[in-house]
Scaffold this motif. Structure first.
Motif, PDB file in Angstrom:
ATOM      1  N   SER A 110      -2.844   6.658  -5.454  1.00 11.52           N
ATOM      2  CA  SER A 110      -3.965   6.803  -4.525  1.00 11.52           C
ATOM      3  C   SER A 110      -4.762   8.066  -4.820  1.00 11.52           C
ATOM      4  O   SER A 110      -4.197   9.128  -5.092  1.00 11.52           O
ATOM      5  CB  SER A 110      -3.460   6.855  -3.082  1.00 11.52           C
ATOM      6  N   ALA A 111      -6.074   7.951  -4.728  1.00  9.45           N
ATOM      7  CA  ALA A 111      -6.945   9.119  -4.851  1.00  9.45           C
ATOM      8  C   ALA A 111      -7.088   9.847  -3.526  1.00  9.45           C
ATOM      9  O   ALA A 111      -7.691  10.930  -3.468  1.00  9.45           O
ATOM     10  CB  ALA A 111      -8.319   8.684  -5.356  1.00  9.45           C
ATOM     11  N   TRP A 112      -6.538   9.258  -2.440  1.00  3.32           N
ATOM     12  CA  TRP A 112      -6.817   9.775  -1.102  1.00  3.32           C
ATOM     13  C   TRP A 112      -5.618  10.388  -0.400  1.00  3.32           C
ATOM     14  O   TRP A 112      -5.759  11.370   0.324  1.00  3.32           O
ATOM     15  CB  TRP A 112      -7.379   8.645  -0.233  1.00  3.32           C
ATOM     16  N   PHE A 113      -4.432   9.812  -0.584  1.00  3.51           N
ATOM     17  CA  PHE A 113      -3.271  10.243   0.200  1.00  3.51           C
ATOM     18  C   PHE A 113      -2.030  10.399  -0.664  1.00  3.51           C
ATOM     19  O   PHE A 113      -1.858   9.716  -1.680  1.00  3.51           O
ATOM     20  CB  PHE A 113      -2.946   9.211   1.294  1.00  3.51           C
ATOM     21  N   SER A 114      -1.139  11.265  -0.185  1.00  2.00           N
ATOM     22  CA  SER A 114       0.253  11.265  -0.621  1.00  2.00           C
ATOM     23  C   SER A 114       1.117  11.222   0.629  1.00  2.00           C
ATOM     24  O   SER A 114       0.662  11.528   1.735  1.00  2.00           O
ATOM     25  CB  SER A 114       0.569  12.515  -1.452  1.00  2.00           C
ATOM     26  N   VAL A 115       2.377  10.812   0.456  1.00  2.00           N
ATOM     27  CA  VAL A 115       3.317  10.706   1.577  1.00  2.00           C
ATOM     28  C   VAL A 115       4.333  11.826   1.469  1.00  2.00           C
ATOM     29  O   VAL A 115       4.869  12.101   0.394  1.00  2.00           O
ATOM     30  CB  VAL A 115       4.031   9.336   1.576  1.00  2.00           C
ATOM     31  N   ALA A 167       0.774  15.433  11.610  1.00  2.00           N
ATOM     32  CA  ALA A 167       2.170  15.853  11.436  1.00  2.00           C
ATOM     33  C   ALA A 167       2.496  16.150   9.977  1.00  2.00           C
ATOM     34  O   ALA A 167       3.551  16.724   9.689  1.00  2.00           O
ATOM     35  CB  ALA A 167       3.112  14.781  11.972  1.00  2.00           C
ATOM     36  N   GLY A 168       1.621  15.762   9.058  1.00  2.00           N
ATOM     37  CA  GLY A 168       1.850  16.018   7.643  1.00  2.00           C
ATOM     38  C   GLY A 168       2.560  14.905   6.915  1.00  2.00           C
ATOM     39  O   GLY A 168       2.925  15.056   5.748  1.00  2.00           O
ATOM     40  N   ALA A 169       2.777  13.762   7.578  1.00  2.00           N
ATOM     41  CA  ALA A 169       3.396  12.627   6.895  1.00  2.00           C
ATOM     42  C   ALA A 169       2.462  12.086   5.819  1.00  2.00           C
ATOM     43  O   ALA A 169       2.902  11.649   4.751  1.00  2.00           O
ATOM     44  CB  ALA A 169       3.747  11.533   7.891  1.00  2.00           C
ATOM     45  N   LEU A 170       1.168  12.081   6.128  1.00  2.21           N
ATOM     46  CA  LEU A 170       0.151  11.715   5.145  1.00  2.21           C
ATOM     47  C   LEU A 170      -0.641  12.960   4.780  1.00  2.21           C
ATOM     48  O   LEU A 170      -1.214  13.614   5.662  1.00  2.21           O
ATOM     49  CB  LEU A 170      -0.792  10.644   5.715  1.00  2.21           C
ATOM     50  N   ARG A 171      -0.668  13.282   3.509  1.00  4.68           N
ATOM     51  CA  ARG A 171      -1.377  14.462   3.019  1.00  4.68           C
ATOM     52  C   ARG A 171      -2.684  14.036   2.348  1.00  4.68           C
ATOM     53  O   ARG A 171      -2.658  13.344   1.331  1.00  4.68           O
ATOM     54  CB  ARG A 171      -0.517  15.213   2.011  1.00  4.68           C
ATOM     55  N   PRO A 172      -3.821  14.418   2.915  1.00  2.00           N
ATOM     56  CA  PRO A 172      -5.095  14.095   2.251  1.00  2.00           C
ATOM     57  C   PRO A 172      -5.196  14.808   0.916  1.00  2.00           C
ATOM     58  O   PRO A 172      -4.872  15.992   0.790  1.00  2.00           O
ATOM     59  CB  PRO A 172      -6.139  14.619   3.242  1.00  2.00           C
ATOM     60  N   LYS A 173      -5.659  14.088  -0.077  1.00  2.00           N
ATOM     61  CA  LYS A 173      -5.845  14.662  -1.405  1.00  2.00           C
ATOM     62  C   LYS A 173      -7.247  15.228  -1.602  1.00  2.00           C
ATOM     63  O   LYS A 173      -7.476  15.943  -2.579  1.00  2.00           O
ATOM     64  CB  LYS A 173      -5.563  13.604  -2.479  1.00  2.00           C
ATOM     65  N   GLN A 174      -8.167  14.880  -0.697  1.00  2.00           N
ATOM     66  CA  GLN A 174      -9.543  15.350  -0.824  1.00  2.00           C
ATOM     67  C   GLN A 174     -10.006  15.931   0.511  1.00  2.00           C
ATOM     68  O   GLN A 174      -9.788  15.327   1.565  1.00  2.00           O
ATOM     69  CB  GLN A 174     -10.475  14.198  -1.228  1.00  2.00           C
ATOM     70  N   MET A 200       0.828  -1.202   0.000  1.00  2.00           N
ATOM     71  CA  MET A 200       0.000   0.000   0.000  1.00  2.00           C
ATOM     72  C   MET A 200       0.864   1.255   0.000  1.00  2.00           C
ATOM     73  O   MET A 200       0.553   2.239  -0.700  1.00  2.00           O
ATOM     74  CB  MET A 200      -0.937   0.001   1.205  1.00  2.00           C
ATOM     75  N   LEU A 201       1.935   1.237   0.771  1.00  2.00           N
ATOM     76  CA  LEU A 201       2.818   2.399   0.809  1.00  2.00           C
ATOM     77  C   LEU A 201       3.409   2.665  -0.570  1.00  2.00           C
ATOM     78  O   LEU A 201       3.460   3.820  -1.018  1.00  2.00           O
ATOM     79  CB  LEU A 201       3.925   2.175   1.840  1.00  2.00           C
ATOM     80  N   LYS A 202       3.847   1.629  -1.260  1.00  2.00           N
ATOM     81  CA  LYS A 202       4.390   1.814  -2.608  1.00  2.00           C
ATOM     82  C   LYS A 202       3.318   2.347  -3.555  1.00  2.00           C
ATOM     83  O   LYS A 202       3.576   3.221  -4.392  1.00  2.00           O
ATOM     84  CB  LYS A 202       4.961   0.502  -3.142  1.00  2.00           C
ATOM     85  N   TYR A 203       2.115   1.826  -3.440  1.00  2.00           N
ATOM     86  CA  TYR A 203       0.975   2.287  -4.250  1.00  2.00           C
ATOM     87  C   TYR A 203       0.756   3.789  -4.070  1.00  2.00           C
ATOM     88  O   TYR A 203       0.551   4.526  -5.038  1.00  2.00           O
ATOM     89  CB  TYR A 203      -0.253   1.483  -3.826  1.00  2.00           C
ATOM     90  N   VAL A 204       0.845   4.254  -2.837  1.00  2.00           N
ATOM     91  CA  VAL A 204       0.636   5.677  -2.558  1.00  2.00           C
ATOM     92  C   VAL A 204       1.846   6.489  -3.013  1.00  2.00           C
ATOM     93  O   VAL A 204       1.692   7.559  -3.624  1.00  2.00           O
ATOM     94  CB  VAL A 204       0.355   5.888  -1.059  1.00  2.00           C
ATOM     95  N   GLU A 205       3.045   5.992  -2.740  1.00  2.00           N
ATOM     96  CA  GLU A 205       4.248   6.716  -3.154  1.00  2.00           C
ATOM     97  C   GLU A 205       4.356   6.819  -4.670  1.00  2.00           C
ATOM     98  O   GLU A 205       4.936   7.777  -5.198  1.00  2.00           O
ATOM     99  CB  GLU A 205       5.487   6.022  -2.582  1.00  2.00           C
TER     100      GLU A 205
END
Length: 382
Positions: free
Chosen positions: A31-36, A293-300, A22-27
């Motif tokens: 992902s439509a929801w998160f960025s790292v 903390a901003g490690a995960l940034r919501p995209k929506q 999942m982390l690789k998928y987001v990186e």
């Protein structure tokens, strides 16, 4: 699903492997929801270090992240005060009774909601959220609420008592009233009733299933997942589908329970090894730390404004990312403190730790200190 795949999904290795996928998928930006965000991850590390150094000037003294810490809320070691009532019992039986307590208390630990609190009769102190749930369930145990013989032998948990437990029993023990509402009351009672029907005369029988000169943490989780599977609200337990990754296991409450069984086992003279086989806990404090903390940034914006179900794609992603990134935070924290995984396993980083840093940031950002992303809970989410 074939038995081999189900067995795989019950392992800590599967939890980590799917979380890393999942982390690789987001990186990769899929992902439509998160960025790292790497800077945000470092901010999460620093927030964790700040609370760790404040709470534990000597990092060697950090205890395990387990239900036993909640029994010590307010700086009171409630178990130590209760233990003399078990004087004369063999260490193995004391361990069974401690496991009795830990199992029912953990199963009662789903989010209570922002309006509920518990006033401890003996001290007059008031506790909310996890501490309140822990203290309230401790006193129910101490008063014989889960025993088949509440007056003669109160400090135990028996299946025959659990099988007839009602929501009103829980409400009375947790001081639930119109002005003190609790989320998921029915679900909690149903979980304990199901626990009474899993074929164990008492939850403490788990001691005899795992006892060995050296007990691996993974074997504790395996016993919990095997013997308690009938109580899960879903056939596979805390396992959820994701359109890109497939089935993603977490077993959050089962891992929390496994961590909480370590101290009773060690108290009976057994050695528990390979603690880092288990993963970080994908719940709203650890996950909230990463978002705040901003490690995960919501995209929506919807992520921060709406309430989601546990099986929603966004929540499955959030929880899997929490598992993967907690491993990274732990490695950074160890580096800053000059400790290796043997002296500072993940379960101690959580306690030191990520869970408290998540609470601190939540309190700074939102009235009431709730999570940045809202998940609907009926008290049965594993």
């Amino acid at each position: 699903m074939n038995p081999a795949e189900l067995a795989y999904l019950r392992t800590p290795a599967a939890i980590r492997e799917r979380a890393e996928a999942m982390l690789k998928y987001v990186e990769d930006g899929r992902s439509a929801w998160f960025s790292v965000d790497a800077n945000g991850l470092e901010a999460a590390v620093q927030a964790t270090l700040e609370v760790t150094r404040r709470r534990f000037p000597d990092p060697v003294a950090i205890p395990f992240h387990s239900r036993w810490r909640h029994f010590e809320a307010g700086g009171r070691d409630r178990w130590a005060a209760l233990a003399p009532r078990l004087a004369g019992l063999p260490p193995e039986e004391v361990a069974r009774r401690r496991m009795d307590l830990a199992v029912v208390s953990v199963l009662l630990d789903a989010g209570a909601g922002p309006s509920w609190s518990y006033r401890e009769p003996q001290t007059g102190e008031t506790y909310a959220r996890s501490e309140g749930l822990g203290v309230a369930s401790f006193h129910m145990f101490a008063n014989g609420a889960f025993s088949r013989d509440a007056k003669g032998d109160p400090l135990r948990v028996d299946a025959e008592r659990l099988a007839v437990l009602t929501p009103m029993d829980i409400a009375m023990g947790f001081q639930v009233k119109a002005h003190n509402p609790m989320t998921g009351l029915e679900g909690r009672a149903e979980l304990l009733r199901k626990l009474g029907g899993v074929g164990l005369a008492r939850p403490g029988d788990l001691f005899d299933l795992v006892a060995a000169p050296k007990v691996t943490a993974a074997s504790i989780l395996a016993a919990v997942l095997d013997r308690l599977s009938p109580i899960w609200p879903l056939p596979m337990g805390d396992v959820w589908p994701h359109p890109a990754i497939g089935l993603v296991p977490f077993h959050k409450l089962s891992q929390w329970l496994s961590y909480s069984l370590v101290e009773p086992l060690e108290g009976a003279g057994l050695e528990v090894v390979e603690l880092d086989a288990l993963t970080g806990l994908p719940e709203y404090r650890n996950g909230g730390l990463l978002v705040d903390a901003g490690a995960l940034r919501p995209k929506q914006r919807a992520l921060l404004e709406e309430t989601f179900a546990p099986g929603d794609e966004s929540i499955v992603e959030w929880r899997a990312l929490t598992v993967a990134l907690l491993d990274r935070i732990a490695a950074h924290v160890r580096g800053h403190l000059g400790l290796d995984a043997g002296r500072l396993p993940l379960v101690k980083v959580l306690e030191a730790g990520t869970w408290f840093a998540g609470r601190v940031l939540a309190a700074e950002r939102r009235p009431g200190g709730g999570p940045p992303i809202a998940v609907a809970s009926d008290g049965t989410v594993f």
